[in-house]
Write an enzyme that holds these catalytic residues in place. Structure first.
Site, mmCIF file in Angstrom:
data_model
loop_
_atom_site.group_PDB
_atom_site.id
_atom_site.type_symbol
_atom_site.label_atom_id
_atom_site.label_comp_id
_atom_site.label_asym_id
_atom_site.label_seq_id
_atom_site.Cartn_x
_atom_site.Cartn_y
_atom_site.Cartn_z
ATOM 1 C CB VAL A 31 -6.053 4.278 -6.145
ATOM 2 C CG1 VAL A 31 -4.733 4.202 -6.887
ATOM 3 C CG2 VAL A 31 -5.836 4.187 -4.635
ATOM 4 C CG PHE A 32 -6.249 10.953 -3.607
ATOM 5 C CD1 PHE A 32 -5.913 11.901 -4.550
ATOM 6 C CD2 PHE A 32 -6.061 11.253 -2.267
ATOM 7 C CE1 PHE A 32 -5.389 13.127 -4.180
ATOM 8 C CE2 PHE A 32 -5.532 12.473 -1.873
ATOM 9 C CZ PHE A 32 -5.195 13.424 -2.841
ATOM 10 N N GLY A 33 -3.511 8.732 -3.811
ATOM 11 C CA GLY A 33 -2.431 8.525 -2.862
ATOM 12 C C GLY A 33 -2.136 9.793 -2.087
ATOM 13 C CE1 TYR A 34 -3.465 9.071 3.967
ATOM 14 C CE2 TYR A 34 -4.862 8.192 2.226
ATOM 15 C CZ TYR A 34 -4.372 8.133 3.520
ATOM 16 O OH TYR A 34 -4.778 7.112 4.355
ATOM 17 N N GLY A 35 -0.140 9.350 1.016
ATOM 18 C CA GLY A 35 0.976 8.974 1.870
ATOM 19 C C GLY A 35 2.086 8.395 1.016
ATOM 20 C CB SER A 36 4.009 5.230 1.237
ATOM 21 O OG SER A 36 2.957 4.289 1.161
ATOM 22 C CD GLU A 43 -1.984 1.594 1.725
ATOM 23 O OE1 GLU A 43 -1.921 1.877 2.938
ATOM 24 O OE2 GLU A 43 -1.235 2.105 0.872
#
Length: 206
Positions: free
Chosen positions: A11-16, A104
């Site tokens: 999983v790619f995290g770009y925020g929190s 989410e």
């Protein structure tokens, strides 16, 4: 006849997710997306705001979609999104998927996309298929482009169950800077500067 093992859940995290990772991570690597922008274009009714006074959190938008309705965006070519790709322990994949789906839940949809990195000075795909939660423009919480001073003021005043909206911004901006010598995000940096000025009383709301 042996069965091929299932591909890992990445999983790619770009925020929190950058500064508050998911559980049961067995590997993590910084990387970036191409062809997207990261913008505070999503209302937050459940974490950094309330249903009556929603805050703002980031989402990903396809670059071509963003260009259609964001002529006032001061960073039209900021189309590299740095973040972290997390590989989840296969034993806990179902649990982590359920955790992320709940976390989410406010308008985000899972998509699959390639993650890039810089290897020997060259851009290359480092993970072919990573999952990423995207607030598509047709979801009820999507608000789109707002003038930067107005957006900064909304972030400055908003508070939700997870804490002040500005805390989210400050943590995200700092985390992105620390990912890689090459990582940057002008949109985050501009908002961070405006909100800190409001904290210091050197700028009034727009």
């Amino acid at each position: 006849m042996s069965l091929e093992p299932a591909p890992p859940f990445v999983v790619f995290g770009y925020g929190s997710l950058i500064f508050k990772p998911p559980p049961n991570v067995v590997a993590r690597v910084p990387g970036f997306l191409k062809g997207y922008v990261r913008r505070f274009a999503q209302k937050s009714h459940d974490h950094r705001g309330t249903p009556e006074n929603p805050g703002r959190v980031v989402t990903l938008v396809h670059k071509e979609d963003w260009d259609i309705f964001s002529a006032s965006d001061p960073f039209p070519d900021e189309d590299i999104v740095w973040g972290i790709a997390y590989t989840i322990d296969p034993e806990f994949e179902a649990d982590v998927r359920a955790y992320l789906d709940y976390r989410e839940k406010d308008g985000y949809t899972m998509e699959i996309m390639p993650i890039y990195g810089i290897v020997d000075g060259e851009e290359t795909v480092i993970i072919a298929n990573a999952y990423c939660y995207v607030g598509r423009k047709d979801n009820p919480s999507f608000i789109g482009s707002e003038p930067l001073p107005q957006l900064a003021h909304r972030i400055w005043i908003s508070v939700g169950p997870s804490g002040p909206n500005k805390e989210y911004l400050f943590k995200l901006a700092a985390a992105v800077r620390e990912l890689s010598p090459d990582s940057h995000d002008k949109h985050l940096a501009a908002l961070e500067s405006l909100v800190k000025a409001m904290d210091e009383g050197t700028e009034t709301s727009g």
